[in-house]
Design an enzyme around this catalytic site. Structure first.
Site, mmCIF file in Angstrom:
data_model
loop_
_atom_site.group_PDB
_atom_site.id
_atom_site.type_symbol
_atom_site.label_atom_id
_atom_site.label_comp_id
_atom_site.label_asym_id
_atom_site.label_seq_id
_atom_site.Cartn_x
_atom_site.Cartn_y
_atom_site.Cartn_z
ATOM 1 N N HIS A 49 10.909 -3.572 -19.499
ATOM 2 C CA HIS A 49 10.727 -2.485 -18.529
ATOM 3 C C HIS A 49 11.746 -2.677 -17.408
ATOM 4 O O HIS A 49 11.453 -3.185 -16.350
ATOM 5 C CB HIS A 49 9.304 -2.538 -17.975
ATOM 6 C CG HIS A 49 9.018 -1.461 -16.981
ATOM 7 N ND1 HIS A 49 9.074 -0.123 -17.294
ATOM 8 C CD2 HIS A 49 8.667 -1.517 -15.676
ATOM 9 C CE1 HIS A 49 8.761 0.581 -16.212
ATOM 10 N NE2 HIS A 49 8.513 -0.235 -15.220
ATOM 11 N N ILE A 76 0.413 -4.833 -14.472
ATOM 12 C CA ILE A 76 1.341 -3.743 -14.099
ATOM 13 C C ILE A 76 2.427 -4.262 -13.149
ATOM 14 O O ILE A 76 3.509 -3.692 -13.046
ATOM 15 C CB ILE A 76 0.574 -2.570 -13.433
ATOM 16 C CG1 ILE A 76 -0.570 -2.070 -14.327
ATOM 17 C CG2 ILE A 76 1.517 -1.419 -13.107
ATOM 18 C CD1 ILE A 76 -1.325 -0.860 -13.782
ATOM 19 N N ARG A 129 7.435 9.503 -19.421
ATOM 20 C CA ARG A 129 8.577 10.109 -18.718
ATOM 21 C C ARG A 129 9.518 10.771 -19.716
ATOM 22 O O ARG A 129 9.960 11.908 -19.534
ATOM 23 C CB ARG A 129 9.307 9.027 -17.911
ATOM 24 C CG ARG A 129 8.506 8.592 -16.695
ATOM 25 C CD ARG A 129 9.157 7.451 -15.934
ATOM 26 N NE ARG A 129 8.422 7.194 -14.703
ATOM 27 C CZ ARG A 129 8.397 6.014 -14.070
ATOM 28 N NH1 ARG A 129 9.064 4.983 -14.548
ATOM 29 N NH2 ARG A 129 7.708 5.890 -12.955
ATOM 30 N N GLN A 147 -1.466 1.364 -3.837
ATOM 31 C CA GLN A 147 -1.281 2.731 -4.331
ATOM 32 C C GLN A 147 -1.775 2.889 -5.772
ATOM 33 O O GLN A 147 -2.498 3.828 -6.082
ATOM 34 C CB GLN A 147 0.212 3.098 -4.277
ATOM 35 C CG GLN A 147 0.782 3.163 -2.882
ATOM 36 C CD GLN A 147 0.411 4.470 -2.198
ATOM 37 O OE1 GLN A 147 -0.761 4.797 -2.037
ATOM 38 N NE2 GLN A 147 1.416 5.216 -1.791
ATOM 39 N N ASN A 197 6.538 -11.809 -6.372
ATOM 40 C CA ASN A 197 5.467 -11.476 -7.315
ATOM 41 C C ASN A 197 5.110 -12.609 -8.276
ATOM 42 O O ASN A 197 3.969 -12.695 -8.730
ATOM 43 C CB ASN A 197 5.817 -10.185 -8.056
ATOM 44 C CG ASN A 197 5.667 -8.963 -7.148
ATOM 45 O OD1 ASN A 197 5.218 -9.092 -6.011
ATOM 46 N ND2 ASN A 197 6.041 -7.798 -7.637
HETATM 47 P P1 A3D Z 1 1.132 -1.575 -3.278
HETATM 48 O O1 A3D Z 1 0.627 -0.233 -2.867
HETATM 49 O O2 A3D Z 1 1.941 -2.346 -2.302
HETATM 50 O O3 A3D Z 1 -0.142 -2.449 -3.708
HETATM 51 C C1 A3D Z 1 -0.050 -3.806 -4.019
HETATM 52 C C2 A3D Z 1 -1.306 -4.465 -3.496
HETATM 53 O O4 A3D Z 1 -1.313 -5.831 -3.927
HETATM 54 C C3 A3D Z 1 -1.406 -4.472 -1.957
HETATM 55 O O5 A3D Z 1 -2.607 -3.865 -1.541
HETATM 56 C C4 A3D Z 1 -1.380 -5.973 -1.631
HETATM 57 O O6 A3D Z 1 -2.172 -6.327 -0.498
HETATM 58 C C5 A3D Z 1 -1.951 -6.568 -2.915
HETATM 59 N N1 A3D Z 1 -1.680 -8.002 -3.060
HETATM 60 C C6 A3D Z 1 -0.584 -8.706 -2.678
HETATM 61 N N2 A3D Z 1 -0.760 -10.015 -2.958
HETATM 62 C C7 A3D Z 1 -1.978 -10.130 -3.542
HETATM 63 C C8 A3D Z 1 -2.720 -11.234 -4.057
HETATM 64 N N3 A3D Z 1 -2.245 -12.475 -4.021
HETATM 65 N N4 A3D Z 1 -3.940 -10.988 -4.566
HETATM 66 C C9 A3D Z 1 -4.450 -9.725 -4.611
HETATM 67 N N5 A3D Z 1 -3.794 -8.656 -4.133
HETATM 68 C C10 A3D Z 1 -2.572 -8.859 -3.613
HETATM 69 O O7 A3D Z 1 1.980 -1.475 -4.627
HETATM 70 P P2 A3D Z 1 1.756 -0.469 -5.858
HETATM 71 O O8 A3D Z 1 0.306 -0.360 -6.153
HETATM 72 O O9 A3D Z 1 2.559 0.752 -5.636
HETATM 73 O O10 A3D Z 1 2.509 -1.302 -7.013
HETATM 74 C C11 A3D Z 1 1.980 -2.525 -7.457
HETATM 75 C C12 A3D Z 1 2.912 -3.209 -8.429
HETATM 76 O O11 A3D Z 1 3.075 -2.412 -9.598
HETATM 77 C C13 A3D Z 1 4.340 -3.464 -7.911
HETATM 78 O O12 A3D Z 1 4.763 -4.756 -8.302
HETATM 79 C C14 A3D Z 1 5.159 -2.404 -8.610
HETATM 80 O O13 A3D Z 1 6.513 -2.785 -8.761
HETATM 81 C C15 A3D Z 1 4.459 -2.340 -9.936
HETATM 82 N N6 A3D Z 1 4.716 -1.132 -10.720
HETATM 83 C C16 A3D Z 1 4.886 -1.292 -12.062
HETATM 84 C C17 A3D Z 1 5.123 -0.202 -12.865
HETATM 85 C C18 A3D Z 1 5.316 -0.390 -14.332
HETATM 86 O O14 A3D Z 1 5.539 0.564 -15.045
HETATM 87 C C19 A3D Z 1 5.259 -1.712 -14.911
HETATM 88 C C20 A3D Z 1 5.193 1.089 -12.299
HETATM 89 C C21 A3D Z 1 5.006 1.218 -10.936
HETATM 90 C C22 A3D Z 1 4.764 0.092 -10.153
#
Ligand code: A3D
Length: 321
Positions: free
Chosen positions: A178, A121, A154, A13, A98
């Site tokens: 965070h 992130i 936010r 996402q 993670n």
């Molecule tokens: P999501 O849409 O699930 O995307 C994560 C992607 O990572 C997926 O496409 C997985 O296939 C891929 N992935 C998993 N393992 C691996 C690997 N070993 N190598 C390469 N790719 C891999 O999640 P998202 O995009 O919504 O969120 C991603 C991360 O950001 C999560 O850990 C969230 O908790 C984090 N996040 C952080 C914040 C901050 O403010 C810090 C805010 C929102 C989300």
């Protein structure tokens, strides 16, 4: 001038949104990387956004891949690889999965993009960015975590809504880890330079209302997790990381809160945590040390303690393989 290269590790996402925004902001060519099982997603999103570029009017090459060799020469790497929260989970619940992901991704970046500026992130943010710096061995000015820009955005939105003024005229500071212990700093947040405590005196709001806004900011991520039901926020997190990448690529010297490695600043050594930094072509060029009053110091110290315990948990997971 050759176009810059931006590698996005994780094509989920946030990864997809990063790819779109990086193109729209003319930051450079983009590689969306994911694991082999999700290579189609990476390639599909890359092709879809490339097909948007003639309509939007920008030039950038887009590629999707599950081969680390394709991130070679990246100027900036933004890491979202891993899993996001589900309703009822805290960010800290993600550490088991993670930490292993970041361990693997860090090795891929080290081998294939050794000169990159790395923005992490993946949650739990402060522990994951610390692990990334350890695994890559990159200097700390080239490994930074995105959280403060989002948490502050936010806070800014909620304040602008309360005061019925433009979001552009609200500056706000959220420091610390965070997580639930993040530290929104009322004293350093302003409307057009007028600090929030003065606005309370001027009758624009009350301390009670500000306290509620602070709490809503702390719970900002969970509020969205609850609404979405199957993932966490992605538009605002992506925009926040893009502003950091832009500050680096364009040497903008932005002063923004990011998770940076402290080396004695704020009385903390060897730990990544959210503090104001200057980001320019040297990466994290400076950690800005503001003074805390007793309450703020107590909140910051509590946040440091929470991050330390997560770092310990991360170490155990990585050591266990
Ligand atoms: P999501 O849409 O699930 O995307 C994560 C992607 O990572 C997926 O496409 C997985 O296939 C891929 N992935 C998993 N393992 C691996 C690997 N070993 N190598 C390469 N790719 C891999 O999640 P998202 O995009 O919504 O969120 C991603 C991360 O950001 C999560 O850990 C969230 O908790 C984090 N996040 C952080 C914040 C901050 O403010 C810090 C805010 C929102 C989300």
């Amino acid at each position: 001038m050759a176009r810059k290269k931006i590698a996005l590790i994780g094509a989920g996402q946030i990864g997809g949104t990063l790819a779109l925004l990086a193109g729209q902001k003319d930051l450079g060519d983009i590689v969306l990387f994911d694991i082999p099982q999700a290579e189609g997603t990476a390639k599909g999103k890359a092709l879809d956004i490339a097909q948007l570029s003639p309509v939007a009017g920008f030039d950038a090459n887009y590629a999707g891949s599950s081969n680390y060799k394709d991130i070679a020469g990246a100027d900036v790497v933004i890491v979202t690889a891993g899993v996001p929260r589900k309703p009822g989970m805290t960010r800290d619940d993600l550490v088991g999965i993670n930490a292993k992901v970041i361990n693997a991704v860090g090795k891929g970046i080290k081998e294939n993009a050794p000169d990159a500026f790395v923005i992490v992130i993946t949650n739990p943010l402060d522990a994951m960015v610390g692990l990334m710096q350890e695994v890559t061995g990159f200097p700390a000015n080239r490994v930074v975590g995105m959280a403060g820009v989002l948490d502050s955005a936010r806070f800014r939105l909620f304040l602008a809504e309360e005061f019925k003024v433009s979001v552009q005229d609200v500056t706000a500071f959220v420091l610390g880890g965070h997580g639930d212990t993040m530290v929104p700093l009322i004293r350093y947040s302003t409307v057009a330079g007028i600090p929030l405590p003065d606005l309370v005196k001027m009758g624009w709001t009350t301390q009670e209302k500000l306290d509620k806004i602070v709490q809503r900011t702390r719970d900002g991520g969970a509020e969205i997790v609850g609404l979405l039901g199957n993932g966490s926020a992605f538009y605002a997190p992506a925009a926040s990381a893009i502003s950091m990448a832009e500050a680096y690529l364009k040497d903008k010297k932005r002063v923004i809160p990011c998770a940076a490695l402290l080396n004695g600043e704020y009385g903390v050594k060897g730990l990544y945590i959210g503090v104001p930094v200057v980001i320019g072509k040297g990466g994290v060029e400076k950690v800005v040390e503001v003074s805390f009053n007793a309450d703020e110091k107590a909140m910051f110290d509590k946040s440091v303690a929470a991050v330390k315990s997560l770092v310990e948990a991360t170490k155990k997971i990585v050591a266990a393989g």
